[in-house]
Design a protein around this motif. Structure first.
Motif, PDB file in Angstrom:
ATOM      1  N   LYS A 177       0.805  -1.227   0.005  1.00  0.00           N
ATOM      2  CA  LYS A 177      -0.107   0.031   0.179  1.00  0.00           C
ATOM      3  C   LYS A 177       0.714   1.166   0.089  1.00  0.00           C
ATOM      4  N   ASP A 178       2.004   1.296   0.792  1.00  0.00           N
ATOM      5  CA  ASP A 178       2.867   2.481   0.827  1.00  0.00           C
ATOM      6  C   ASP A 178       3.381   2.724  -0.533  1.00  0.00           C
ATOM      7  N   LEU A 179       3.831   1.784  -1.128  1.00  0.00           N
ATOM      8  CA  LEU A 179       4.594   1.590  -2.327  1.00  0.00           C
ATOM      9  C   LEU A 179       3.589   2.278  -3.400  1.00  0.00           C
ATOM     10  N   ILE A 180       2.076   1.879  -3.413  1.00  0.00           N
ATOM     11  CA  ILE A 180       1.126   2.307  -4.124  1.00  0.00           C
ATOM     12  C   ILE A 180       1.199   3.854  -4.292  1.00  0.00           C
ATOM     13  N   ILE A 181       0.858   4.228  -2.800  1.00  0.00           N
ATOM     14  CA  ILE A 181       0.384   5.664  -2.601  1.00  0.00           C
ATOM     15  C   ILE A 181       1.613   6.587  -2.622  1.00  0.00           C
ATOM     16  N   ILE A 187       1.577   2.736 -12.480  1.00  0.00           N
ATOM     17  CA  ILE A 187       0.330   2.118 -12.277  1.00  0.00           C
ATOM     18  C   ILE A 187       0.579   0.677 -11.655  1.00  0.00           C
ATOM     19  N   PHE A 188       0.107   0.230 -10.390  1.00  0.00           N
ATOM     20  CA  PHE A 188       0.339  -0.937  -9.883  1.00  0.00           C
ATOM     21  C   PHE A 188      -0.766  -2.018 -10.294  1.00  0.00           C
ATOM     22  N   LEU A 189      -0.330  -3.085 -10.962  1.00  0.00           N
ATOM     23  CA  LEU A 189      -1.410  -4.134 -11.220  1.00  0.00           C
ATOM     24  C   LEU A 189      -1.073  -5.376 -10.148  1.00  0.00           C
ATOM     25  N   ILE A 190      -1.991  -5.317  -9.440  1.00  0.00           N
ATOM     26  CA  ILE A 190      -1.715  -6.508  -8.385  1.00  0.00           C
ATOM     27  C   ILE A 190      -2.777  -7.578  -8.612  1.00  0.00           C
ATOM     28  N   VAL A 202      -5.309  -5.396  -1.223  1.00  0.00           N
ATOM     29  CA  VAL A 202      -5.081  -3.824  -1.228  1.00  0.00           C
ATOM     30  C   VAL A 202      -6.418  -3.265  -1.729  1.00  0.00           C
ATOM     31  N   GLU A 203      -7.464  -4.090  -1.495  1.00  0.00           N
ATOM     32  CA  GLU A 203      -8.900  -3.770  -2.045  1.00  0.00           C
ATOM     33  C   GLU A 203      -9.470  -2.421  -1.374  1.00  0.00           C
TER      34      GLU A 203
END
Length: 370
Positions: A177-181, A187-190, A202-203
């Motif tokens: 989450k920290d990485l995404i924020i 763009i993060f495709l999880i 991370v929904e």
């Protein structure tokens, strides 16, 4: 006539030959090579399919905006409403759409690897450059180094499978989450194909992070692999963009009926996931004792990795010999030696099914103990 230059240069995703489908007797086969469920889907699914075959409109195109199914999925995924959800004819199809909608040919895609290789192949076949960020020797992920890598390489999209396939490791959710924020230009495709087995997602941040796209599938925990249906969870603006290209007729009505019925019987899925979890822990215990017993030269040496999914990655010398031995006994597993030398992956079934695998592994050890 030649294919385009991207296809000519492509290193394809290596699938598994479907030898099983060519066998006349499939009754006693243990198919543990593609991480499908090892049991049939919920009885609700069978009933719903039979009802649709009798009373539905097979002559019509499928429902192109199944609001009932989308609402059920939004509730399952803890989303505000169905504008954050969209269905696709498999999560693979969702990946293809994401690449086509959000990337340009000169963008860079980062793949945390080793991992599911189909996404890499799909990016390369349309001319998008992929760069690998390697996990360490224990298949662990250094988030600080990854963040530096993202910035240094000017990564447009990062693909991360969590839990990872084929290692089975689940990464720290708060660090993801920290990485995404902290990297809103990427763009993060999880890929959460195995979400049900680890229950970590991370929904809860899709509403605030427009740079996050989650893909999931009904092929694993819901036992609907033959129906080829998956879905995306993302900010509603991303869903709108995907729907500009997504063909809404491509999700068969039978798949939609099956998915809705499965969501209406979550108790069945949870019971199956619990059984797989127990079977996985029992099998890991077996592997521990098996490995210890053979470590002193008393048998066929092997190593294994803890898992938070419905499969376990194993390291064993002469992996093809091992896979072929099991296959001759109607147990099909997945060699991963084309990506990770001397490794194979075994999907986890029920406890009774895994006892059969363990028994045959012991037999393999006896036969090959020199």
């Amino acid at each position: 006539m030649l294919p385009n230059k991207n296809i000519q240069q492509l290193s394809p995703y290596i699938s598994i030959p479907h030898k099983i489908w060519n066998l006349s007797n499939k009754k006693n086969i243990l198919k543990l090579d593609w991480n499908e469920a090892s049991i049939p889907p919920s009885p609700y699914v069978i009933k719903a399919i039979n009802n649709f075959l009798s009373n539905g409109h097979l002559n019509w195109y499928p429902n192109t905006k199944n609001l009932v199914l989308l609402d059920e999925l939004a509730n399952y995924c803890n989303q505000k409403d169905s504008s954050y959800i969209e269905i696709f004819p498999s999560s693979d199809a969702a990946h293809e759409c994401i690449l086509d909608v959000f990337l340009e040919k000169n963008d860079k895609v980062c793949i945390v690897a080793p991992t599911y290789d189909n996404f890499r192949a799909r990016a390369n076949d349309v001319g998008i450059q992929t760069v690998i960020y390697p996990l360490d020797e224990n298949f662990d992920l250094d988030f600080n180094k990854l963040e530096y890598f993202i910035k240094d390489k000017n990564i447009k999209l990062l693909y991360l499978c969590n839990p990872n396939n084929p290692t089975g490791k689940a990464y720290n959710i708060e660090k993801i989450k920290d990485l995404i924020i902290n990297n809103d230009n990427t763009i993060f495709l999880i890929d959460e194909a195995y979400y049900e087995f680890c229950n970590k997602s991370v929904e809860d941040i899709v509403w605030q992070c427009k740079n996050l796209i989650i893909t999931r599938t009904f092929s694993k925990a819901f036992a609907l692999a033959s129906f080829r249906i998956g879905y995306v969870i993302s900010h509603y603006e991303n869903i709108k963009a995907l729907n500009k290209l997504r063909n809404p007729k491509n999700i068969s009505m039978l798949s939609q009926v099956a998915a809705f019925a499965a969501l209406k019987d979550l108790a069945y899925t949870k019971s199956y996931v619990n059984e797989v979890t127990l079977a996985r822990e029992e099998f890991l215990s077996f592997l521990k004792h098996f490995s210890i017993a053979n470590s002193g030269g008393g048998g066929y040496e092997m190593d294994y990795y803890p898992s938070m999914a419905n499969f376990i990655l194993i390291k064993i010398k002469n992996v093809s010999l091992f896979c072929n031995f099991l296959q001759e006994r109607d147990i099909f597993i997945r060699s991963y030696s084309h990506i990770i030398k001397d490794h194979c992956r075994i999907s986890i079934g029920t406890r009774e099914q895994m006892k059969i695998v363990a028994k045959n592994m012991q037999e393999f050890n006896k036969v090959n103990n020199h």
